[in-house]
Write a protein that holds these residues in place. Structure first.
Motif: not given
Length: 117
Positions: A33-35, A54-55, A71-75, A81-84
């Motif tokens: 898991a990612m934070r 797994a997202g 979001s994540r790209d395991n590949a 982290l998209q910040m708007n």
């Protein structure tokens, strides 16, 4: 050697956007898991966003809900982290964290985000 390297920070005006990236190496990224955390000057580190290995599930601090997207790209061994709609109170050092239990907990060195008013 485990490494988490954040990038994408910088100076942006209020209302603008940034996308942070954190690229991992030295461990099986897809199992963790990612934070994203952040720490503003003089304040405690706070959890900003979370994504499962797994997202399939995400969670956000109330202060960023609706504005930030994890979001994540395991590949690519990378979490984003998209910040708007950034606000001056989003100014902080942003850290990524990989966790799979008490003894499998890794941190990057952080990337500074500064939002001017």
């Amino acid at each position: 050697q485990v490494q988490l390297v954040e990038s994408g920070g910088g100076l942006v005006q209020a209302g603008g956007s940034l996308r942070l990236s954190c690229t991992a190496s030295g461990f099986t990224f897809s199992l963790y898991a990612m934070r994203w955390y952040r720490q503003a000057l003089g304040k405690e580190r706070e959890l900003v966003a979370f994504i499962t290995s797994a997202g399939g599930s995400t969670n956000y601090a109330d202060s960023v809900k609706g504005r930030f997207t994890i979001s994540r790209d395991n590949a690519k061994n990378t979490v984003y982290l998209q910040m708007n709609s950034l606000k001056p109170e989003d100014t902080a050092v942003y850290y990524c964290n990989a966790n799979r239990g008490v003894f499998m907990d890794y941190w990057g060195k952080g990337t500074l985000v500064t939002v001017s008013s």
